[in-house]
Design an enzyme around this catalytic site. Structure first.
Site, PDB file in Angstrom:
ATOM      1  N   ASP A   1       0.846  -1.207   0.000  1.00 29.12           N
ATOM      2  CA  ASP A   1       0.000   0.000   0.000  1.00 29.12           C
ATOM      3  C   ASP A   1       0.875   1.249   0.000  1.00 29.12           C
ATOM      4  OD1 ASP A   1       0.198  -1.253   2.959  1.00 29.12           O
ATOM      5  OD2 ASP A   1       0.482   0.919   3.016  1.00 29.12           O
TER       6      ASP A   1
ATOM      7  N   ASP B   1       0.540   3.628   2.261  1.00 33.72           N
ATOM      8  CA  ASP B   1       0.293   4.201   3.586  1.00 33.72           C
ATOM      9  C   ASP B   1      -0.857   5.207   3.470  1.00 33.72           C
ATOM     10  OD1 ASP B   1       0.886   4.065   6.329  1.00 33.72           O
ATOM     11  OD2 ASP B   1       2.012   5.917   6.225  1.00 33.72           O
TER      12      ASP B   1
HETATM   13  N1  LIG Z   1       1.218   1.310   5.744  1.00 39.09           N
HETATM   14  C1  LIG Z   1       1.745   0.455   6.613  1.00 39.09           C
HETATM   15  N2  LIG Z   1       2.206   0.889   7.811  1.00 39.09           N
HETATM   16  C2  LIG Z   1       2.765   0.010   8.689  1.00 39.09           C
HETATM   17  N3  LIG Z   1       2.846  -1.300   8.482  1.00 39.09           N
HETATM   18  C3  LIG Z   1       2.395  -1.779   7.318  1.00 39.09           C
HETATM   19  N4  LIG Z   1       2.358  -3.012   6.824  1.00 39.09           N
HETATM   20  C4  LIG Z   1       1.794  -2.971   5.605  1.00 39.09           C
HETATM   21  N5  LIG Z   1       1.455  -1.706   5.283  1.00 39.09           N
HETATM   22  C5  LIG Z   1       1.816  -0.933   6.336  1.00 39.09           C
END
Ligand SMILES: Nc1ncnc2[nH]cnc12
Ligand SMILES: CSC[C@H]1O[C@H](OP(=O)(O)O)[C@H](O)[C@@H]1O
Length: 294
Positions: A212, A214
């Protein structure tokens, strides 16, 4: 004196990697540790003859939240099981436009922003300070990059992994702050894991699988578990193919690691022999027996 044993490859499987494909002679066994309960039993097996020990970081069924993982017990148990090289496979958010979901990043640095975890095997009664300047093993990174090339996995070498406490995802201000620090990816588990692997004189490298963006990317919704899981399902197949390919490569290595991971404690102990606490020393038998017993 460097580690003389033949390679035994430890795989710490993160979110989405709960098993290894093609493993032979499989047995799950409990390995007791003086540091408490590891996340699960360890899964012992072989891949093309190379011994492998697999540990699901959050336990089977993903029982454990990042702050509840007993990282010391995990690393100590792997060391007791004879592991020499640890490959961490982890889901991460991307902090960079050029690292979209589906990219596998072989990170070379960490920034540790965790605050509710026990971060060292050492302490009162036996104090040690290891170097974390180069926190990952170049030899392991080379092998992983070689395997990913053959498997046509979108891969990037290098980058900093920001370890946050969680379990909540970051605020937008935090995400922007980490971007301004030049970090590449964000996750919740690789610290103190990498520090403890170094203290235990294990070679360690991370394959960070981007799931992703974030919450900073204007073109993408803020990260949710649903989103992470759907990308993970696609990534997990690639991660299993990667493990299957890289383990026999690592198994071919002979002699000590020339990057010094296996001699990290050589000049790290500072407590005078007469000031050592025998109880503390006793539970360091696996992690530091090499330097404490001589
Ligand atoms: N955006 C994110 N922040 C922290 N841990 C994660 N693991 C997968 N995506 C994450
Ligand atoms: C399920 S999203 C958040 C979760 O995923 C990552 O775990 P791991 O590093 O074990 O793959 C992240 O660090 C969080 O623990």
């Amino acid at each position: 004196m460097a580690h003389p044993s033949p390679p035994v490859i430890g795989i710490i499987g993160g979110s989405g990697l709960y098993q290894i494909d093609g493993l032979q002679d499989v047995t799950w066994r409990k390995v007791a540790s003086p540091f408490g309960e590891p996340s699960d039993e360890l899964c012992f097996g072989r891949l093309e003859g190379t011994p492998v020990v697999f540990l699901p970081r959050h336990g089977r069924g993903h029982r454990l939240s990042p702050s509840d993982i007993n990282f010391r017990a995990n690393i100590d148990a792997l060391k007791r099981a004879g592991v020499t090289d640890v490959l961490s496979v982890s889901a991460v958010g991307s902090l960079r436009e050029e690292l979209p979901p589906g990219t596998f990043v072989v990170v070379d640095q960490f920034i540790d922003r965790t605050f509710a975890r026990t971060k060292s095997f050492f302490g009162t009664g036996c104090v040690a300070h290891v170097s974390m300047a180069k926190p990952v093993c170049t030899r392991l990174g080379d092998a992983v990059m070689g395997a990913m090339q053959g498997l046509e996995i979108p891969a990037k070498r290098g980058g900093s992994y920001l370890a946050m406490e969680g379990p909540q995802f970051s605020t937008l201000a935090e995400s922007e702050l980490y971007r301004s620090w030049g970090c590449s990816v964000i996750g919740m588990t690789n610290m103190p894991e990498a520090k403890l692997a170094r203290e235990a004189e294990l070679c360690y490298a991370t394959v960070a699988m981007v799931t992703d963006f974030d919450c900073w990317h204007p073109g993408h919704e803020a990260v949710t578990v649903d989103q992470v899981v759907s990308v993970l399902l696609a990534n997990a197949g690639k991660a299993r193919a990667l493990v299957k390919d890289v383990v026999p490569r690592l198994g071919q290595h002979t002699g000590p690691c020339r990057h010094g991971c296996q001699t990290a404690l050589e000049n790290a102990l500072i407590t005078a022999p007469e000031a050592m606490d025998p109880t503390v020393v006793q539970r360091l038998d696996a992690v530091a027996g090499r330097v404490l017993k001589r």
